[in-house]
Design a protein around this motif. Structure first.
Motif, PDB file in Angstrom:
ATOM      1  N   PRO A   1      27.019  21.268  -7.328  1.00 42.91           N
ATOM      2  CA  PRO A   1      26.376  22.542  -6.976  1.00 42.91           C
ATOM      3  C   PRO A   1      27.418  23.657  -6.881  1.00 42.91           C
ATOM      4  N   PRO A   2      27.071  24.872  -7.253  1.00 44.18           N
ATOM      5  CA  PRO A   2      28.017  25.991  -7.123  1.00 44.18           C
ATOM      6  C   PRO A   2      28.451  26.179  -5.667  1.00 44.18           C
ATOM      7  N   GLY A   3      29.717  26.528  -5.484  1.00 48.62           N
ATOM      8  CA  GLY A   3      30.211  26.812  -4.146  1.00 48.62           C
ATOM      9  C   GLY A   3      30.580  25.598  -3.331  1.00 48.62           C
ATOM     10  N   THR A   4      30.618  24.417  -3.958  1.00 51.90           N
ATOM     11  CA  THR A   4      31.015  23.204  -3.249  1.00 51.90           C
ATOM     12  C   THR A   4      32.307  22.660  -3.865  1.00 51.90           C
ATOM     13  N   ASP A   5      32.896  21.675  -3.183  1.00 55.84           N
ATOM     14  CA  ASP A   5      34.112  21.055  -3.715  1.00 55.84           C
ATOM     15  C   ASP A   5      33.796  19.767  -4.471  1.00 55.84           C
ATOM     16  N   THR A   6      32.540  19.591  -4.854  1.00 53.82           N
ATOM     17  CA  THR A   6      32.132  18.360  -5.522  1.00 53.82           C
ATOM     18  C   THR A   6      32.883  18.153  -6.827  1.00 53.82           C
ATOM     19  N   ALA A   7      33.123  19.213  -7.581  1.00 51.54           N
ATOM     20  CA  ALA A   7      33.831  19.070  -8.851  1.00 51.54           C
ATOM     21  C   ALA A   7      35.221  18.494  -8.640  1.00 51.54           C
ATOM     22  N   ASP A   8      35.927  18.959  -7.608  1.00 45.58           N
ATOM     23  CA  ASP A   8      37.259  18.427  -7.317  1.00 45.58           C
ATOM     24  C   ASP A   8      37.187  16.964  -6.899  1.00 45.58           C
TER      25      ASP A   8
ATOM     26  N   ARG B   1      29.078   4.858 -12.958  1.00 49.63           N
ATOM     27  CA  ARG B   1      29.415   3.554 -12.372  1.00 49.63           C
ATOM     28  C   ARG B   1      30.378   3.714 -11.207  1.00 49.63           C
ATOM     29  N   ALA B   2      31.326   4.637 -11.346  1.00 52.75           N
ATOM     30  CA  ALA B   2      32.287   4.850 -10.270  1.00 52.75           C
ATOM     31  C   ALA B   2      31.627   5.444  -9.031  1.00 52.75           C
ATOM     32  N   LEU B   3      30.648   6.296  -9.239  1.00 53.07           N
ATOM     33  CA  LEU B   3      30.004   6.970  -8.118  1.00 53.07           C
ATOM     34  C   LEU B   3      28.929   6.108  -7.469  1.00 53.07           C
ATOM     35  N   LEU B   4      28.107   5.451  -8.294  1.00 51.76           N
ATOM     36  CA  LEU B   4      26.934   4.746  -7.777  1.00 51.76           C
ATOM     37  C   LEU B   4      27.025   3.237  -7.892  1.00 51.76           C
ATOM     38  N   GLY B   5      28.034   2.729  -8.574  1.00 50.84           N
ATOM     39  CA  GLY B   5      28.139   1.296  -8.788  1.00 50.84           C
ATOM     40  C   GLY B   5      27.430   0.883 -10.045  1.00 50.84           C
ATOM     41  N   GLY B   6      27.747  -0.308 -10.500  1.00 52.53           N
ATOM     42  CA  GLY B   6      27.085  -0.831 -11.684  1.00 52.53           C
ATOM     43  C   GLY B   6      25.715  -1.350 -11.324  1.00 52.53           C
TER      44      GLY B   6
ATOM     45  N   LEU C   1      34.860  14.778  -7.758  1.00 61.00           N
ATOM     46  CA  LEU C   1      34.564  13.972  -8.934  1.00 61.00           C
ATOM     47  C   LEU C   1      35.797  13.823  -9.821  1.00 61.00           C
ATOM     48  N   ALA C   2      36.590  14.867  -9.909  1.00 62.25           N
ATOM     49  CA  ALA C   2      37.826  14.766 -10.688  1.00 62.25           C
ATOM     50  C   ALA C   2      38.746  13.713 -10.085  1.00 62.25           C
ATOM     51  N   LEU C   3      38.819  13.654  -8.758  1.00 64.49           N
ATOM     52  CA  LEU C   3      39.618  12.626  -8.094  1.00 64.49           C
ATOM     53  C   LEU C   3      39.070  11.241  -8.403  1.00 64.49           C
ATOM     54  N   LEU C   4      37.749  11.116  -8.383  1.00 61.65           N
ATOM     55  CA  LEU C   4      37.131   9.832  -8.695  1.00 61.65           C
ATOM     56  C   LEU C   4      37.451   9.408 -10.115  1.00 61.65           C
ATOM     57  N   GLY C   5      37.494  10.379 -11.029  1.00 63.19           N
ATOM     58  CA  GLY C   5      37.838  10.060 -12.399  1.00 63.19           C
ATOM     59  C   GLY C   5      39.260   9.565 -12.535  1.00 63.19           C
ATOM     60  N   VAL C   6      40.153  10.036 -11.649  1.00 70.05           N
ATOM     61  CA  VAL C   6      41.558   9.607 -11.700  1.00 70.05           C
ATOM     62  C   VAL C   6      41.718   8.199 -11.157  1.00 70.05           C
TER      63      VAL C   6
ATOM     64  N   LEU D   1      27.294   9.133  -0.378  1.00 66.50           N
ATOM     65  CA  LEU D   1      28.412   8.755   0.487  1.00 66.50           C
ATOM     66  C   LEU D   1      29.276   7.747  -0.257  1.00 66.50           C
ATOM     67  N   HIS D   2      30.445   8.194  -0.697  1.00 68.70           N
ATOM     68  CA  HIS D   2      31.325   7.325  -1.475  1.00 68.70           C
ATOM     69  C   HIS D   2      32.484   6.840  -0.613  1.00 68.70           C
ATOM     70  N   PRO D   3      32.893   5.574  -0.731  1.00 69.52           N
ATOM     71  CA  PRO D   3      33.953   5.045   0.129  1.00 69.52           C
ATOM     72  C   PRO D   3      35.331   5.646  -0.103  1.00 69.52           C
ATOM     73  N   VAL D   4      35.544   6.317  -1.218  1.00 69.76           N
ATOM     74  CA  VAL D   4      36.868   6.881  -1.512  1.00 69.76           C
ATOM     75  C   VAL D   4      36.876   8.402  -1.396  1.00 69.76           C
ATOM     76  N   ILE D   5      35.956   9.071  -2.047  1.00 66.95           N
ATOM     77  CA  ILE D   5      35.970  10.537  -2.068  1.00 66.95           C
ATOM     78  C   ILE D   5      35.091  11.134  -0.975  1.00 66.95           C
ATOM     79  N   GLY D   6      34.433  10.288  -0.196  1.00 70.12           N
ATOM     80  CA  GLY D   6      33.633  10.782   0.910  1.00 70.12           C
ATOM     81  C   GLY D   6      32.281  11.320   0.453  1.00 70.12           C
ATOM     82  N   PRO D   7      31.576  12.036   1.331  1.00 67.00           N
ATOM     83  CA  PRO D   7      30.251  12.558   0.974  1.00 67.00           C
ATOM     84  C   PRO D   7      30.350  13.695  -0.047  1.00 67.00           C
ATOM     85  N   VAL D   8      29.502  13.638  -1.050  1.00 68.35           N
ATOM     86  CA  VAL D   8      29.466  14.686  -2.077  1.00 68.35           C
ATOM     87  C   VAL D   8      28.023  15.112  -2.298  1.00 68.35           C
ATOM     88  N   ASP D   9      27.818  16.420  -2.400  1.00 74.18           N
ATOM     89  CA  ASP D   9      26.496  16.963  -2.716  1.00 74.18           C
ATOM     90  C   ASP D   9      26.395  17.123  -4.227  1.00 74.18           C
ATOM     91  N   LEU D  10      25.234  16.780  -4.761  1.00 75.87           N
ATOM     92  CA  LEU D  10      25.032  16.808  -6.209  1.00 75.87           C
ATOM     93  C   LEU D  10      23.653  17.367  -6.539  1.00 75.87           C
TER      94      LEU D  10
END
Length: 283
Positions: free
Chosen positions: A259-266, A137-142, A268-273, A230-239
């Protein structure tokens, strides 16, 4: 599909041996040499000639019809998995599985809750969002559930311009074809289904783009892909989008993983916070 006479014969013999006469409504009898059913008894229960059934067990009979296989499955008291195996050995497609519909199994809902850092959704066969976790929901909306197709991802993609805002403009054409090809495959599996027919008719009336792509008759079940959000807070993320089918077959679990070798995990962690209340899109 072709019949495998040898394997079919072996499966019929062993299935017959596992059925006790009393379970099939037949008297056990004092002079019975085998614990299971006799071949003549299977034929009687299935409504076929004994000679026909004997030839099947001897791997020299003709290909049974689906109706004959259904009768044999009932006579031999086969489970759903065993029945499907019988159909495949005989060279036929198994009957359609019982649909789960909109009911999401408690196990799938529990799994969503156990993935707090991974966006995850449960989609119906036609693209209805049946459940999603907080990260999704945080990433794609409800999703909107007021209108008839408000929670359907294909409908939203073609009928609601805002639904495309979360994806790069240069990839819109690709995603349009992916949505249509996947829906075409689902509609083919649900031939004559009123809900599928109604969705396609509404889409064709609402979107010239959909209508044009539908006429191409492209078919491709979506299983895995790489996507950019493309997220308004965490910016573009590859998944990486991984799609797992539920046992019923008409529901799928969609996992969006870094994906391995990307900063997507970080990211997403910010989005969770930051949570979902302030930054999720409003539908």
């Amino acid at each position: 599909m072709t019949i495998d006479r040898r394997e079919l014969a072996d499966f019929l013999r062993r299935s017959r041996d596992r059925v006790r006469p009393q379970d099939a409504g037949l008297p056990a009898g004092p002079r019975r040499r085998i614990p299971g059913l006799r071949r003549e008894e299977v034929a009687q229960l299935a409504g076929m000639s004994a000679d026909y059934y004997i030839r099947l067990e001897q791997a020299r009979g003709p290909q049974p019809s689906p109706q004959m296989l259904a009768a044999l499955a009932r006579a031999l008291r086969l489970s759903t998995d065993e029945r499907d195996h019988l159909y495949l050995l005989a060279g036929h497609r198994p009957p359609a599985a019982r649909a789960a519909g909109d009911h999401v199994a408690p196990g799938l809902l529990h799994l969503l809750d156990q993935l707090p850092g991974t966006p995850a959704q449960v989609l119906g066969e036609l693209g209805d969002v049946l459940a999603q976790n907080a990260m999704a929901r945080a990433l794609l909306g409800g999703v909107c559930t007021v209108s008839e197709h408000g929670r359907n991802v294909v409908w939203r993609w073609f009928a609601d311009p805002a639904a495309r805002a979360a994806y790069p403009a240069e990839e819109h054409g690709h995603y349009s074809r992916v949505h249509v090809a996947d829906l075409r495959a689902a509609v083919g599996r649900r031939a004559g289904d009123p809900a599928a027919t109604r969705l396609v008719e509404r889409l064709r009336g609402a979107s010239e783009e959909f209508a044009g792509l539908w006429e191409l008759h492209e078919v491709a079940v979506r299983r895995h892909s790489r996507m950019r959000v493309l997220h308004p807070v965490i910016g573009p993320v590859d998944l990486d989008c991984q799609i797992l089918l539920a046992p019923e077959g008409d529901q799928r679990l969609v996992l969006l993983t870094p994906p391995p070798g990307t900063d997507t995990a970080d990211r997403l962690a910010l989005l969770g916070v930051v949570g979902t209340e302030q930054f999720a899109r409003v539908d």
